[in-house]
Design a protein around this motif. Sequence first.
Motif, PDB file in Angstrom:
ATOM      1  N   LEU A  47       5.312 -32.065  18.558  1.00 63.06           N
ATOM      2  CA  LEU A  47       3.961 -32.504  18.231  1.00 63.06           C
ATOM      3  C   LEU A  47       3.840 -32.844  16.749  1.00 63.06           C
ATOM      4  CD1 LEU A  47       1.813 -29.957  20.273  1.00 63.06           C
ATOM      5  CD2 LEU A  47       2.176 -32.381  20.799  1.00 63.06           C
ATOM      6  N   ILE A  48       4.463 -32.042  15.905  1.00 63.79           N
ATOM      7  CA  ILE A  48       4.434 -32.319  14.467  1.00 63.79           C
ATOM      8  C   ILE A  48       5.125 -33.646  14.186  1.00 63.79           C
ATOM      9  CG2 ILE A  48       5.266 -31.552  12.210  1.00 63.79           C
ATOM     10  CD1 ILE A  48       4.956 -28.655  13.280  1.00 63.79           C
ATOM     11  N   GLY A  49       6.283 -33.860  14.813  1.00 63.58           N
ATOM     12  CA  GLY A  49       7.007 -35.102  14.596  1.00 63.58           C
ATOM     13  C   GLY A  49       6.255 -36.324  15.082  1.00 63.58           C
ATOM     14  N   ARG A  50       5.515 -36.176  16.179  1.00 63.54           N
ATOM     15  CA  ARG A  50       4.788 -37.312  16.759  1.00 63.54           C
ATOM     16  C   ARG A  50       3.495 -37.624  16.022  1.00 63.54           C
ATOM     17  NH1 ARG A  50       4.028 -35.284  22.628  1.00 63.54           N
ATOM     18  NH2 ARG A  50       2.624 -37.078  22.759  1.00 63.54           N
ATOM     19  N   PHE A  51       2.798 -36.591  15.568  1.00 65.98           N
ATOM     20  CA  PHE A  51       1.444 -36.799  15.070  1.00 65.98           C
ATOM     21  C   PHE A  51       1.251 -36.480  13.590  1.00 65.98           C
ATOM     22  CE2 PHE A  51       0.661 -35.607  19.651  1.00 65.98           C
ATOM     23  CZ  PHE A  51       0.407 -36.898  20.070  1.00 65.98           C
ATOM     24  N   ALA A  52       2.242 -35.915  12.933  1.00 70.43           N
ATOM     25  CA  ALA A  52       2.045 -35.508  11.538  1.00 70.43           C
ATOM     26  C   ALA A  52       3.150 -36.023  10.631  1.00 70.43           C
ATOM     27  CB  ALA A  52       1.955 -33.983  11.457  1.00 70.43           C
ATOM     28  N   THR A  53       3.716 -37.168  10.961  1.00 70.96           N
ATOM     29  CA  THR A  53       4.748 -37.756  10.118  1.00 70.96           C
ATOM     30  C   THR A  53       4.181 -38.062   8.739  1.00 70.96           C
ATOM     31  OG1 THR A  53       5.811 -38.768  12.049  1.00 70.96           O
ATOM     32  CG2 THR A  53       6.369 -39.672   9.884  1.00 70.96           C
ATOM     33  N   GLY A  54       4.878 -37.615   7.723  1.00 74.33           N
ATOM     34  CA  GLY A  54       4.446 -37.851   6.349  1.00 74.33           C
ATOM     35  C   GLY A  54       3.397 -36.890   5.844  1.00 74.33           C
ATOM     36  N   VAL A  55       2.997 -35.925   6.677  1.00 74.31           N
ATOM     37  CA  VAL A  55       1.998 -34.936   6.283  1.00 74.31           C
ATOM     38  C   VAL A  55       2.694 -33.603   6.034  1.00 74.31           C
ATOM     39  CG1 VAL A  55      -0.057 -33.657   7.034  1.00 74.31           C
ATOM     40  CG2 VAL A  55       0.188 -36.080   7.611  1.00 74.31           C
ATOM     41  N   ASP A  56       2.289 -32.927   4.984  1.00 71.70           N
ATOM     42  CA  ASP A  56       2.861 -31.613   4.646  1.00 71.70           C
ATOM     43  C   ASP A  56       2.313 -30.582   5.630  1.00 71.70           C
ATOM     44  OD1 ASP A  56       3.950 -29.388   3.513  1.00 71.70           O
ATOM     45  OD2 ASP A  56       2.784 -29.483   1.653  1.00 71.70           O
ATOM     46  N   VAL A  57       3.190 -30.054   6.515  1.00 69.18           N
ATOM     47  CA  VAL A  57       2.787 -29.114   7.551  1.00 69.18           C
ATOM     48  C   VAL A  57       3.574 -27.815   7.391  1.00 69.18           C
ATOM     49  CG1 VAL A  57       2.692 -28.632  10.030  1.00 69.18           C
ATOM     50  CG2 VAL A  57       2.204 -30.948   9.191  1.00 69.18           C
ATOM     51  N   THR A  58       2.872 -26.701   7.399  1.00 64.65           N
ATOM     52  CA  THR A  58       3.501 -25.382   7.349  1.00 64.65           C
ATOM     53  C   THR A  58       3.184 -24.632   8.631  1.00 64.65           C
ATOM     54  OG1 THR A  58       3.263 -25.262   4.944  1.00 64.65           O
ATOM     55  CG2 THR A  58       3.648 -23.184   6.104  1.00 64.65           C
ATOM     56  N   GLU A  59       4.213 -24.146   9.305  1.00 64.89           N
ATOM     57  CA  GLU A  59       4.025 -23.331  10.496  1.00 64.89           C
ATOM     58  C   GLU A  59       3.925 -21.864  10.078  1.00 64.89           C
ATOM     59  OE1 GLU A  59       6.324 -24.903  14.151  1.00 64.89           O
ATOM     60  OE2 GLU A  59       7.579 -25.420  12.442  1.00 64.89           O
ATOM     61  N   VAL A  60       2.863 -21.197  10.489  1.00 67.57           N
ATOM     62  CA  VAL A  60       2.613 -19.813  10.103  1.00 67.57           C
ATOM     63  C   VAL A  60       2.578 -18.946  11.366  1.00 67.57           C
ATOM     64  CG1 VAL A  60       1.055 -18.210   8.934  1.00 67.57           C
ATOM     65  CG2 VAL A  60       1.274 -20.573   8.103  1.00 67.57           C
ATOM     66  N   ALA A  61       3.592 -18.130  11.549  1.00 72.82           N
ATOM     67  CA  ALA A  61       3.594 -17.186  12.671  1.00 72.82           C
ATOM     68  C   ALA A  61       2.621 -16.048  12.380  1.00 72.82           C
ATOM     69  CB  ALA A  61       4.995 -16.640  12.892  1.00 72.82           C
ATOM     70  N   CYS A  62       1.917 -15.594  13.402  1.00 73.97           N
ATOM     71  CA  CYS A  62       0.885 -14.569  13.232  1.00 73.97           C
ATOM     72  C   CYS A  62       1.164 -13.385  14.153  1.00 73.97           C
ATOM     73  CB  CYS A  62      -0.497 -15.153  13.517  1.00 73.97           C
ATOM     74  SG  CYS A  62      -0.910 -16.609  12.541  1.00 73.97           S
ATOM     75  N   PRO A  63       2.199 -12.605  13.852  1.00 78.16           N
ATOM     76  CA  PRO A  63       2.530 -11.483  14.741  1.00 78.16           C
ATOM     77  C   PRO A  63       1.379 -10.484  14.831  1.00 78.16           C
ATOM     78  CG  PRO A  63       3.727 -11.329  12.663  1.00 78.16           C
ATOM     79  CD  PRO A  63       3.103 -12.680  12.685  1.00 78.16           C
ATOM     80  N   ALA A  98      -3.827 -33.626  11.190  1.00 83.48           N
ATOM     81  CA  ALA A  98      -2.975 -34.477  10.364  1.00 83.48           C
ATOM     82  C   ALA A  98      -3.689 -35.751   9.945  1.00 83.48           C
ATOM     83  CB  ALA A  98      -1.694 -34.812  11.110  1.00 83.48           C
ATOM     84  N   ALA A  99      -4.665 -36.201  10.749  1.00 80.86           N
ATOM     85  CA  ALA A  99      -5.396 -37.418  10.411  1.00 80.86           C
ATOM     86  C   ALA A  99      -6.148 -37.277   9.094  1.00 80.86           C
ATOM     87  CB  ALA A  99      -6.369 -37.776  11.538  1.00 80.86           C
ATOM     88  N   GLY A 100      -6.437 -36.038   8.704  1.00 80.71           N
ATOM     89  CA  GLY A 100      -7.114 -35.802   7.433  1.00 80.71           C
ATOM     90  C   GLY A 100      -6.192 -35.870   6.235  1.00 80.71           C
TER      91      GLY A 100
END
Length: 283
Positions: free
Chosen positions: A145-161, A122-124
């Motif tokens: 973790l997303i809420g703590r460290f990636a606020t304001g960053v566009d994050v997509t969670e991708v499940a990999c079955p 997220a720092a990038g």
Amino acid sequence: MPRSVPHEAGPARPIDYGDRVKIALIDSGIGLLPAAAAVRRLRPTADLVLSSDPDGMPWGPRTAEDLSARALAAAEAAAAHAPDALIVACNTASVHALTAVRARLEPQVPVIGTVPAIKPAAAGGGPVAIWATPATTGSDYQRDLIGRFATGVDVTEVACPGLADAVQHADEDAIDRAVADAAARTPRDVRAVVLGCTHYELVGERIRQAVAARGTGRGPLVLHASAGAVAAQLLRRTGITAEPEPGAPGSLTVLLSGREAALPEAALTYAEGRLLAAVSPVR
């Protein structure tokens, strides 16, 4: 052969671990190889104990209680070999069982967990995709973790079955299918991918190529793995030092659901497994 004393909490002077250090790692399967190889590179003379659970894997679909029991059994099998520290080299086990393992082993054996590298990704600035198992994707732990460290960053969670299982068995066709499926569900404009399962690090370059091939060309795609950070945290937590001039390589003890064995053949299809096998006598 000298052994260490437990590492106490809080600031302390470096511990004298003597001439040998023994580090244990646990995982459901060969996902512990990247962290083990990272430890081997930092401390080549360390004796390693790799404790996995092929009889009970995959851990992801299990209930939290069942998963914790399996992880505790793997940890206790490793602890019987008197390690100086233990790494829970599994994201899913760190989510559901880290507290239980620490309660059982600490302070006699420091326990280091594995955290997805969301903060440095997220720092990038993003956009960021987090590839993880279905059990970890969408979990309260990962969302925190997303809420703590990636606020304001566009994050997509991708499940990999299926990807971790395919990597575990070195099933090339299944790996290609699972990677292609997850890449197709990854936004084209991502600039960083967090590998939220330690198994995925074994095929990291294939993941990078698959995602980059669909990208928009906004710059090089960066993969963020956990193995290096976990090995560095081991040194910080315990006071064990790195070895700029390595001596004779440490030994390698492999435990498969508590039974001493050789490295699984599938492990040798990956660079990390070959590194461990090449420089470590198995005992």
